[in-house]
Design a protein around this motif. Structure first.
Motif, PDB file in Angstrom:
ATOM      1  N   MET A   1       0.818  -1.199   0.000  1.00  0.00           N
ATOM      2  CA  MET A   1       0.000   0.000   0.000  1.00  0.00           C
ATOM      3  C   MET A   1       0.858   1.259   0.000  1.00  0.00           C
ATOM      4  O   MET A   1       0.517   2.248  -0.618  1.00  0.00           O
ATOM      5  N   ILE A   2       2.004   1.220   0.703  1.00  0.00           N
ATOM      6  CA  ILE A   2       2.886   2.387   0.742  1.00  0.00           C
ATOM      7  C   ILE A   2       3.403   2.699  -0.656  1.00  0.00           C
ATOM      8  O   ILE A   2       3.491   3.857  -1.055  1.00  0.00           O
ATOM      9  N   TRP A   3       3.735   1.669  -1.448  1.00  0.00           N
ATOM     10  CA  TRP A   3       4.253   1.893  -2.797  1.00  0.00           C
ATOM     11  C   TRP A   3       3.210   2.540  -3.687  1.00  0.00           C
ATOM     12  O   TRP A   3       3.536   3.384  -4.514  1.00  0.00           O
ATOM     13  N   VAL A   4       1.964   2.159  -3.525  1.00  0.00           N
ATOM     14  CA  VAL A   4       0.889   2.753  -4.331  1.00  0.00           C
ATOM     15  C   VAL A   4       0.735   4.226  -3.976  1.00  0.00           C
ATOM     16  O   VAL A   4       0.658   5.085  -4.856  1.00  0.00           O
ATOM     17  N   ARG A   5       0.727   4.513  -2.687  1.00  0.00           N
ATOM     18  CA  ARG A   5       0.574   5.901  -2.235  1.00  0.00           C
ATOM     19  C   ARG A   5       1.764   6.742  -2.689  1.00  0.00           C
ATOM     20  O   ARG A   5       1.606   7.839  -3.189  1.00  0.00           O
ATOM     21  N   GLU A   6       2.968   6.214  -2.511  1.00  0.00           N
ATOM     22  CA  GLU A   6       4.159   6.955  -2.917  1.00  0.00           C
ATOM     23  C   GLU A   6       4.210   7.110  -4.434  1.00  0.00           C
ATOM     24  O   GLU A   6       4.608   8.155  -4.938  1.00  0.00           O
ATOM     25  N   GLY A   7       3.789   6.084  -5.166  1.00  0.00           N
ATOM     26  CA  GLY A   7       3.730   6.186  -6.620  1.00  0.00           C
ATOM     27  C   GLY A   7       2.744   7.238  -7.086  1.00  0.00           C
ATOM     28  O   GLY A   7       2.999   7.986  -8.028  1.00  0.00           O
ATOM     29  N   PHE A   8       1.602   7.314  -6.392  1.00  0.00           N
ATOM     30  CA  PHE A   8       0.619   8.347  -6.721  1.00  0.00           C
ATOM     31  C   PHE A   8       1.212   9.733  -6.550  1.00  0.00           C
ATOM     32  O   PHE A   8       1.076  10.599  -7.414  1.00  0.00           O
ATOM     33  N   TRP A   9       1.895   9.969  -5.405  1.00  0.00           N
ATOM     34  CA  TRP A   9       2.458  11.293  -5.149  1.00  0.00           C
ATOM     35  C   TRP A   9       3.622  11.582  -6.075  1.00  0.00           C
ATOM     36  O   TRP A   9       3.825  12.730  -6.486  1.00  0.00           O
ATOM     37  N   ALA A  10       4.410  10.563  -6.429  1.00  0.00           N
ATOM     38  CA  ALA A  10       5.517  10.781  -7.364  1.00  0.00           C
ATOM     39  C   ALA A  10       4.983  11.173  -8.745  1.00  0.00           C
ATOM     40  O   ALA A  10       5.489  12.112  -9.371  1.00  0.00           O
ATOM     41  N   MET A  11       3.965  10.477  -9.226  1.00  0.00           N
ATOM     42  CA  MET A  11       3.372  10.828 -10.533  1.00  0.00           C
ATOM     43  C   MET A  11       2.712  12.198 -10.477  1.00  0.00           C
ATOM     44  O   MET A  11       2.838  13.002 -11.401  1.00  0.00           O
ATOM     45  N   SER A  12       2.006  12.466  -9.398  1.00  0.00           N
ATOM     46  CA  SER A  12       1.379  13.779  -9.232  1.00  0.00           C
ATOM     47  C   SER A  12       2.442  14.864  -9.209  1.00  0.00           C
ATOM     48  O   SER A  12       2.284  15.928  -9.815  1.00  0.00           O
ATOM     49  N   GLY A  13       3.534  14.600  -8.505  1.00  0.00           N
ATOM     50  CA  GLY A  13       4.631  15.569  -8.439  1.00  0.00           C
ATOM     51  C   GLY A  13       5.265  15.818  -9.788  1.00  0.00           C
ATOM     52  O   GLY A  13       5.606  16.959 -10.128  1.00  0.00           O
ATOM     53  N   CYS A  58       5.753  18.201   0.669  1.00  0.00           N
ATOM     54  CA  CYS A  58       4.926  18.398   1.870  1.00  0.00           C
ATOM     55  C   CYS A  58       3.745  17.433   1.927  1.00  0.00           C
ATOM     56  O   CYS A  58       3.250  17.129   3.001  1.00  0.00           O
ATOM     57  N   LEU A  59       3.287  16.962   0.775  1.00  0.00           N
ATOM     58  CA  LEU A  59       2.146  16.047   0.754  1.00  0.00           C
ATOM     59  C   LEU A  59       2.539  14.590   0.568  1.00  0.00           C
ATOM     60  O   LEU A  59       1.878  13.692   1.075  1.00  0.00           O
ATOM     61  N   GLY A  60       3.596  14.345  -0.181  1.00  0.00           N
ATOM     62  CA  GLY A  60       3.970  12.970  -0.495  1.00  0.00           C
ATOM     63  C   GLY A  60       5.195  12.456   0.224  1.00  0.00           C
ATOM     64  O   GLY A  60       5.477  11.268   0.207  1.00  0.00           O
ATOM     65  N   GLY A  61       5.973  13.351   0.820  1.00  0.00           N
ATOM     66  CA  GLY A  61       7.176  12.930   1.519  1.00  0.00           C
ATOM     67  C   GLY A  61       8.405  12.977   0.652  1.00  0.00           C
ATOM     68  O   GLY A  61       8.341  13.255  -0.551  1.00  0.00           O
ATOM     69  N   ARG A  62       9.543  12.684   1.279  1.00  0.00           N
ATOM     70  CA  ARG A  62      10.822  12.820   0.577  1.00  0.00           C
ATOM     71  C   ARG A  62      10.984  11.843  -0.581  1.00  0.00           C
ATOM     72  O   ARG A  62      11.517  12.194  -1.616  1.00  0.00           O
ATOM     73  N   GLY A  63      10.514  10.608  -0.410  1.00  0.00           N
ATOM     74  CA  GLY A  63      10.687   9.618  -1.468  1.00  0.00           C
ATOM     75  C   GLY A  63       9.925   9.976  -2.723  1.00  0.00           C
ATOM     76  O   GLY A  63      10.479   9.972  -3.826  1.00  0.00           O
ATOM     77  N   ALA A  64       8.664  10.301  -2.563  1.00  0.00           N
ATOM     78  CA  ALA A  64       7.833  10.642  -3.726  1.00  0.00           C
ATOM     79  C   ALA A  64       8.334  11.900  -4.410  1.00  0.00           C
ATOM     80  O   ALA A  64       8.409  11.960  -5.639  1.00  0.00           O
ATOM     81  N   ALA A  65       8.702  12.915  -3.623  1.00  0.00           N
ATOM     82  CA  ALA A  65       9.165  14.167  -4.210  1.00  0.00           C
ATOM     83  C   ALA A  65      10.494  13.977  -4.936  1.00  0.00           C
ATOM     84  O   ALA A  65      10.695  14.505  -6.030  1.00  0.00           O
TER      85      ALA A  65
END
Length: 191
Positions: A1-13, A58-65
Motif C-alpha cells: 500500500m505504501i508503494w501505491v501511495r508513494e507512486g501516486f504522489w511521485a506521478m502527481s509531483g 509536503c504532501l507525499g514525503g521525501r521519497g515521492a518528491a
C-alpha cells in the motif's frame, strides 16, 4: 500500500513539476479593491516549478518528491520539452543546471522534515524554507563551476537566485497553507 501511495504522489509531483515550469506566479489585487477596480493579477518573475516540488514534498514525503524530480530531470535531459527552454543534453552546459539539480536536494530535505516534525504551519514553513534553500545552494554551487570569476558569478547569482526569490517565497506561502489544510483533512501520505 505504501508503494501505491508513494507512486501516486511521485506521478502527481511529476505532473505538477512539468506544469509548474510553465505557469507563472502572480499577485492578486487586494479584495477591498475588487468592487471598484476589479480583480487584477500582477506577474512576479518566477514560475511554480519550485512550488510544485515543495508541494509534492509536503504532501507525499521525501521519497515521492525525490522520485518526481528525478523523473522530471530524466525527461528533460532526454529531450522532452519540460524545462523552461525545451530540453536535451545541452542543459548539462547551462548555468541554471545547478538549480534543476537542486530540486532533488530541496525535495529530499523538505519531504523529510515535513513528515518528521509535528504538523504545524511553522514546521511546514521551516521544511519548505529549507527545501528552497537547498535548491539555491546547489544552484549557486553550479554557477561557481560555470563562472569561477567573482563578478560573473555574482551577476548570474542575482539573475538566478534574487530575481525569482520573491515569487518563490510567495509560492512557498501558498504551498504551506495548501499542504497544511490537505494534511489536516487526511489527504496527504502518512508514513
Amino acid at each position: 500500500m505504501i508503494w501505491v501511495r508513494e507512486g501516486f504522489w511521485a506521478m502527481s509531483g511529476l505532473v505538477l513539476l512539468v506544469l509548474g515550469t510553465f505557469v507563472g506566479v502572480y499577485v492578486v489585487s487586494p479584495p477591498w479593491q475588487w468592487p471598484s477596480l476589479g480583480v487584477w493579477l500582477w506577474p512576479v518573475v518566477s514560475s511554480w516549478q519550485v512550488g510544485a516540488m515543495l508541494l509534492t514534498a509536503c504532501l507525499g514525503g521525501r521519497g515521492a518528491a525525490t522520485v518526481a524530480v528525478i523523473a522530471y530531470l530524466t525527461l528533460g535531459l532526454m529531450g522532452w520539452p519540460v524545462f523552461t527552454w525545451a530540453g536535451g543534453w545541452q542543459y548539462l552546459r547551462e548555468p541554471g543546471l545547478g538549480y534543476l539539480l537542486g530540486l532533488g536536494l530541496g525535495a529530499w530535505v523538505c519531504g523529510e522534515l515535513a513528515f518528521r516534525l509535528p504538523l504545524s504551519l511553522e514546521h511546514l514553513t521551516l521544511a519548505a524554507g529549507l527545501g528552497l534553500l537547498g535548491v539555491h545552494l546547489v544552484g549557486l554551487a553550479g554557477l561557481a563551476v560555470h563562472y569561477p570569476r567573482w563578478s560573473e558569478w555574482l551577476s548570474w547569482a542575482a539573475h538566478y537566485t534574487l530575481t525569482p526569490l520573491v515569487g518563490q517565497l510567495l509560492a512557498l506561502c501558498g504551498v504551506v497553507l495548501l499542504a497544511y489544510v490537505a494534511r489536516r483533512l487526511g489527504v496527504a501520505a502518512r508514513w
